[in-house]
Design an enzyme around this catalytic site. Structure first.
Site, PDB file in Angstrom:
ATOM      1  N   PHE A 147       0.924  -1.150  -0.095  1.00  0.00           N
ATOM      2  CA  PHE A 147       0.054   0.049  -0.029  1.00  0.00           C
ATOM      3  C   PHE A 147       0.991   1.351  -0.141  1.00  0.00           C
ATOM      4  CE2 PHE A 147      -2.265   3.759   1.516  1.00  0.00           C
ATOM      5  CZ  PHE A 147      -3.288   3.665   0.688  1.00  0.00           C
ATOM      6  N   ASP A 232       9.355   3.022   2.134  1.00  0.00           N
ATOM      7  CA  ASP A 232       8.016   3.853   2.426  1.00  0.00           C
ATOM      8  C   ASP A 232       7.674   3.860   3.916  1.00  0.00           C
ATOM      9  OD1 ASP A 232       5.607   4.971   2.820  1.00  0.00           O
ATOM     10  OD2 ASP A 232       4.709   3.743   1.211  1.00  0.00           O
ATOM     11  N   LYS A 261       2.227  10.900   7.282  1.00  0.00           N
ATOM     12  CA  LYS A 261       1.347  10.823   8.448  1.00  0.00           C
ATOM     13  C   LYS A 261       1.789  11.631   9.559  1.00  0.00           C
ATOM     14  CE  LYS A 261      -1.280   6.853   6.748  1.00  0.00           C
ATOM     15  NZ  LYS A 261      -0.742   5.913   5.785  1.00  0.00           N
TER      16      LYS A 261
HETATM   17  C1  LIG Z   1      -0.967   5.974   4.006  1.00  0.00           C
HETATM   18  C2  LIG Z   1       0.116   5.599   3.629  1.00  0.00           C
HETATM   19  C3  LIG Z   1       0.425   6.264   2.251  1.00  0.00           C
HETATM   20  C4  LIG Z   1      -0.410   7.079   1.593  1.00  0.00           C
HETATM   21  O1  LIG Z   1      -0.636   8.300   2.419  1.00  0.00           O
HETATM   22  P1  LIG Z   1      -1.503   9.496   2.084  1.00  0.00           P
HETATM   23  O2  LIG Z   1      -1.351  10.832   3.051  1.00  0.00           O
HETATM   24  O3  LIG Z   1      -2.860   8.852   2.797  1.00  0.00           O
HETATM   25  O4  LIG Z   1      -1.650   9.692   0.632  1.00  0.00           O
HETATM   26  C5  LIG Z   1       1.483   5.523   1.596  1.00  0.00           C
HETATM   27  N1  LIG Z   1       2.165   4.622   2.044  1.00  0.00           N
HETATM   28  C6  LIG Z   1       2.217   4.122   3.330  1.00  0.00           C
HETATM   29  C7  LIG Z   1       2.954   2.908   3.893  1.00  0.00           C
HETATM   30  C8  LIG Z   1       0.880   4.570   3.803  1.00  0.00           C
HETATM   31  O5  LIG Z   1       0.624   3.776   5.117  1.00  0.00           O
END
Ligand SMILES: *Cc1c(COP(=O)(O)O)cnc(C)c1O
Length: 405
Positions: A147, A232, A261
């Site tokens: 994700f 990520d 986040k």
């Molecule tokens: C939440 C998330 C994203 C995307 O972040 P948004 O601020 O919702 O666009 C990307 N990578 C990971 C691992 C995430 O948990």
């Protein structure tokens, strides 16, 4: 807490959303009106323990006093300049974030998906300018069940059909390999590969933790093959796992780190691509940007987030309370819990389908005054604010035991 800001009931507000808010989410039936620390309060004044923490955007709890104070002060002085001009907060934010992560340079953005998109663009540019990949041939290797966000390019390499169905045509240039499989990764990386893009722990997939040695193996492989390792850490980073970064559990420093986040302190969206200078240095004026990226309000809040993380207190709490979390979940094995994966204050809990779906368990916990969210059918994710006390955590585990039996 204080007087209500609306006279409308929760039921009325839920009904009112239906015709006017796009149905891209399926929220649990609670209407939050205010929050403090680990607790939120609904319109009727019922209190709930937040065991989701905005998918880790609220690692420091709701309205952490130090973050709120910095935000208030900045609101009273300067909020937005655009990058057409310099602002007096950006240099410190970038310096401090680079120092915290052991890297050199910061590309400030806003949402997580933007950081991922930016990382992909930087990796491609690096591949053409530094590595010498022929034009438009660069590939990026990603993991199944990933994700990374919701843009058209990012869903192009998702393996979740509900994230893709109806949104094609997709962006080419991605290769998908099984997660936690170094041999498959080795086979997929070739001379066109710009980068390997991975979550060090797959959050949305259900807090999937790779085998010990996998991340170090990815580091060794990407170095040997001459491509970038993009981690990520938008969900796994900034204290959640008991370290500042989840890659630290294996002593790994990626070439490119994606943060988001919690970087916004639960106040404003703040994300960043953090990398070595020889990688981020490929960007030149006009090639990439964002109107809000690096704005002074975000930079001030982001710097205050770095201040909190530099104390080490939140990482320590996540590590210590993680022991309580794992202990509580172990005691539920065979009593409605069929398995779990946990690191720090982060767990994916597989519920016995005979007991209920993840959604049903989340609804029962809501009635017990606990907010959680299901992911993938029968799994629920626990990710409380790192400010949670051990009593609150025990309370949540007790509630989970009650709703399972
Ligand atoms: C939440 C998330 C994203 C995307 O972040 P948004 O601020 O919702 O666009 C990307 N990578 C990971 C691992 C995430 O948990």
């Amino acid at each position: 807490m204080t007087a209500p800001v609306t006279t409308r009931s929760s039921a009325d507000l839920i009904r009112a959303e239906e015709p006017v808010v796009a149905h891209n989410y399926h929220p649990l039936p609670v209407v939050v009106a205010r929050a403090e620390g680990t607790w939120v309060e609904d319109v009727e004044g019922r209190r709930y323990l937040d065991m989701l923490a905005g998918y880790s955007a609220l690692n420091f709890g709701h309205r952490h006093p130090a973050l709120i104070e910095v935000a208030h002060r900045q609101l009273d002085r300067l909020t937005l300049t655009s990058r057409a001009f310099h602002n007096d907060r950006l240099a410190e934010f970038a310096e401090r974030l680079a120092a915290l992560t052991g890297l050199d340079m910061v590309l400030p953005m806003n949402t997580g998906a933007e950081a991922v998109e930016s990382g992909i663009k930087v990796a491609r540019k690096w591949a053409y300018e530094v590595k010498g990949v022929p034009a438009d041939r660069a590939t990026i290797v990603v993991a199944a069940e990933n994700f990374h966000g919701r843009t058209t390019t990012i869903v192009s390499f998702s393996t979740d059909e509900s994230a893709r169905q109806g949104f094609g045509p997709f962006t080419p240039g991605f290769r998908i390999v099984p997660y936690n499989d170094l041999a498959a990764l080795e086979a997929a990386v070739d001379e066109t590969t710009a980068a390997v893009l991975l979550e060090p722990i797959q959050g949305e997939a259900g807090v999937v933790i790779p085998d010990e040695g996998y991340l170090a193996g990815v580091r060794e492989l990407t170095r040997r093959k001459g491509c970038l390792f993009i981690a990520d850490e938008i969900q796994s980073g900034l204290g959640r796992t008991g370290r500042t970064l989840a890659v630290e559990h294996e002593g790994v420093v990626p070439d490119v780190l994606l943060l988001g986040k919690a970087l916004g302190g639960g106040i404003v969206p703040v994300s960043a691509v953090v990398a070595r200078r020889d990688v981020l240095g490929v960007l030149r004026p006009g090639e990439h940007g964002s109107t809000f990226g690096g704005n002074p309000l975000s930079a001030a809040v982001g710097t205050a987030v770095v201040d909190l993380l530099e104390t080490g207190e939140f990482q320590r709490r996540a590590a210590e309370l993680g022991v309580v979390l794992r202990g509580g979940l172990s005691a539920l094995l065979g009593k409605g819990v069929v398995g779990f994966r946990a690191r720090g204050l982060w767990a994916g809990v597989d519920i016995d389908p005979a007991v209920g779906t993840g959604r049903e368990i989340s609804q029962r916990l809501l009635r017990e005054g606990i907010l959680v969210k299901d992911t993938h059918g029968s799994t629920i994710r626990l990710a409380p604010p790192l400010t949670i006390t051990s009593e609150e955590l025990e309370g949540a585990l007790g509630a989970l035991e009650r709703v399972l039996t």
